[in-house]
Design an enzyme around this catalytic site. Structure first.
Site, PDB file in Angstrom:
ATOM      1  N   LYS A  62      -7.709  57.385   1.328  1.00 41.42           N
ATOM      2  CA  LYS A  62      -7.251  57.842   2.640  1.00 41.42           C
ATOM      3  C   LYS A  62      -8.407  58.431   3.455  1.00 41.42           C
ATOM      4  CE  LYS A  62      -2.927  56.703   2.341  1.00 41.42           C
ATOM      5  NZ  LYS A  62      -2.398  55.599   3.183  1.00 41.42           N
ATOM      6  N   LEU A  90       7.569  61.833   3.434  1.00 35.12           N
ATOM      7  CA  LEU A  90       8.864  61.193   3.688  1.00 35.12           C
ATOM      8  C   LEU A  90       9.355  60.585   2.379  1.00 35.12           C
ATOM      9  CD1 LEU A  90      10.963  60.106   5.878  1.00 35.12           C
ATOM     10  CD2 LEU A  90       9.644  57.983   5.774  1.00 35.12           C
ATOM     11  N   TYR A 110      -2.788  60.113   5.161  1.00 34.56           N
ATOM     12  CA  TYR A 110      -2.092  61.272   4.590  1.00 34.56           C
ATOM     13  C   TYR A 110      -3.070  62.427   4.476  1.00 34.56           C
ATOM     14  CZ  TYR A 110       0.852  63.930   1.273  1.00 34.56           C
ATOM     15  OH  TYR A 110       1.602  64.902   0.661  1.00 34.56           O
ATOM     16  N   TYR A 128      -1.371  63.660  -6.180  1.00 35.47           N
ATOM     17  CA  TYR A 128      -1.695  62.464  -5.395  1.00 35.47           C
ATOM     18  C   TYR A 128      -3.093  62.026  -5.829  1.00 35.47           C
ATOM     19  CZ  TYR A 128      -1.639  59.393  -1.266  1.00 35.47           C
ATOM     20  OH  TYR A 128      -1.638  58.310  -0.416  1.00 35.47           O
ATOM     21  N   GLY A 130       2.977  45.148   5.624  1.00 31.35           N
ATOM     22  CA  GLY A 130       3.428  46.119   4.638  1.00 31.35           C
ATOM     23  C   GLY A 130       4.883  46.525   4.743  1.00 31.35           C
TER      24      GLY A 130
END
Length: 391
Positions: A278, A308, A260, A270, A97
């Site tokens: 997740k 981030l 997350y 999200y 990734g």
């Protein structure tokens, strides 16, 4: 000594009291009484030591050096590095990734390289050529400097599309897609075979993959196709990756993924099934820790990283004249986390290095939060309803 005591005290004199936890033994000068008392004490001590930890049996041969911390400014990336305390020379790490130098995958890759590991990566085919050209042109050089001044070296880049397990899974529209032109062998099973042919066994496997085509949609508006696509790319890809790579991993190896906080808390914006994916990833981490641990001796962990502003995250909810989803998330985290400080990619890189190194040899099945403590908060400090409240 007993004779001296007899000369100075009668046999019924009280000599003293020996105090131990929850024990009060009066020692008399009578010889038989003293012998019985000392025998009881010796048995107590012997039994106590029987429950003490062994300092020899099963001790690890790995020893960590002292952590080296360099001063840093909050305006630049953090300088804290664990690489000086970990030696991964001779170890091979495959990171799935990595496509640029802005994300957590790159930060983990850099720390592994700094510790001496051989680095190989898997990159999504549609961006493979761009990534390779960027590497060749030195576009990532500033983000590639290691602690000794040398530059991160990626030994080999493999095309990898982690939504396909076997060649037969690839549909015709993908095979004929111009972004896949000239590429083959990019399914997970094929990449695992290629890595085995090139390197034999590997020691470290990192899953830095996530994608939800309907991520901007609320769950109530997410289609079945979009929901399952998010699960496939972001959760099952980790299961498949470990399925195919674990057989070529050395015993004592380690697998790490990234998750997350939306897995367990409501994060508006999200969507598209990503929060569900997740949650799957974290649940699978625990199950895979057991299964891969027993079958292959491989540890399995995940890091729940704070927000981030990476390239991928910046693309979520991008509207002209408005902050992006990730910008809102970063601002919220700084306003409400227990540690009101910037979160850098290197912070996750260091945590990843720890979990992937022998220092964490007994840690598996863990979701490690690296988010300045935001995960433990139950109330938004910057909420209007909290205005005027004392900290």
């Amino acid at each position: 000594i007993i004779s001296d005591e007899k000369r100075h005290r009668s046999s019924t004199d009280h000599v003293g009291t020996l105090r131990l936890p929850k024990l009060n033994i009066s020692i008399k000068t009578n010889l038989n009484t003293m012998i019985r008392s000392l025998l009881a004490v010796s048995l107590l001590v012997a039994n106590t030591w029987a429950f003490a930890p062994s300092l020899a049996i099963g001790s690890t041969t790995f020893h960590a050096g002292s952590t080296q911390v360099k001063a840093s400014s909050l305006q630049s990336s953090t300088q804290l590095s664990m690489a000086a305390t970990v030696d991964l020379k001779g170890k091979v790490a495959f990171i799935a990734g990595v496509a640029d130098s802005t994300g957590y995958g790159w930060a983990i890759t850099k720390q592994l390289a700094d510790a001496g590991a051989t680095i190989i990566v898997g990159t999504w085919p549609p961006v493979l050529k761009i990534f390779q050209k960027s590497l060749e042109k030195g576009m990532f050089d500033d983000d590639s400097i290691l602690s000794d001044g040398s530059k991160l070296t990626i030994e080999k880049v493999y095309p990898l599309d982690a939504v396909f397990d076997e060649p037969d899974d690839v549909p015709e529209e993908i095979k004929t897609n111009k972004r896949y032109a000239g590429l083959d062998g990019y399914t997970i099973s094929e990449v695992a075979k290629a890595v085995e042919a090139d390197y034999g066994k590997i020691d470290i496997l990192v899953h830095s993959l996530a994608n939800g085509p309907e991520v901007t949609k609320p769950l109530l508006e997410t289609s079945r196709k979009g929901y399952l696509a998010a699960s496939s790319a972001s959760a099952y890809s980790a299961v498949s990756l470990l399925q195919k790579f674990a057989p070529i991993m050395n015993e004592g190896g380690s697998f790490l993924s990234l998750t997350y906080i939306a897995s367990e808390k409501v994060i508006p914006g999200y969507g598209g099934g990503m929060s569900s994916a997740k949650a799957q990833l974290e649940s699978d981490t625990r199950t895979l820790a057991y299964e891969a641990g027993r079958k292959y001796g491989v540890r399995v962990n995940t890091i729940s990283a704070g927000p981030l502003k990476s390239r991928a995250a910046s693309a979520i909810g991008k509207e002209p004249g408005q902050k992006t989803f990730i910008e809102y998330a970063i601002d919220y985290a700084k306003a409400n986390a227990p540690l009101a400080q910037d979160l850098y990619s290197d912070d996750v890189g260091n945590a990843g290095l720890f979990l992937l190194s022998p220092m964490a040899r007994t840690i598996t099945g863990v979701t490690l939060y690296v988010d300045n403590g935001l995960n433990c908060m139950g109330m938004a400090l910057d909420s209007e309803s909290m205005a005027g409240a004392s900290n």
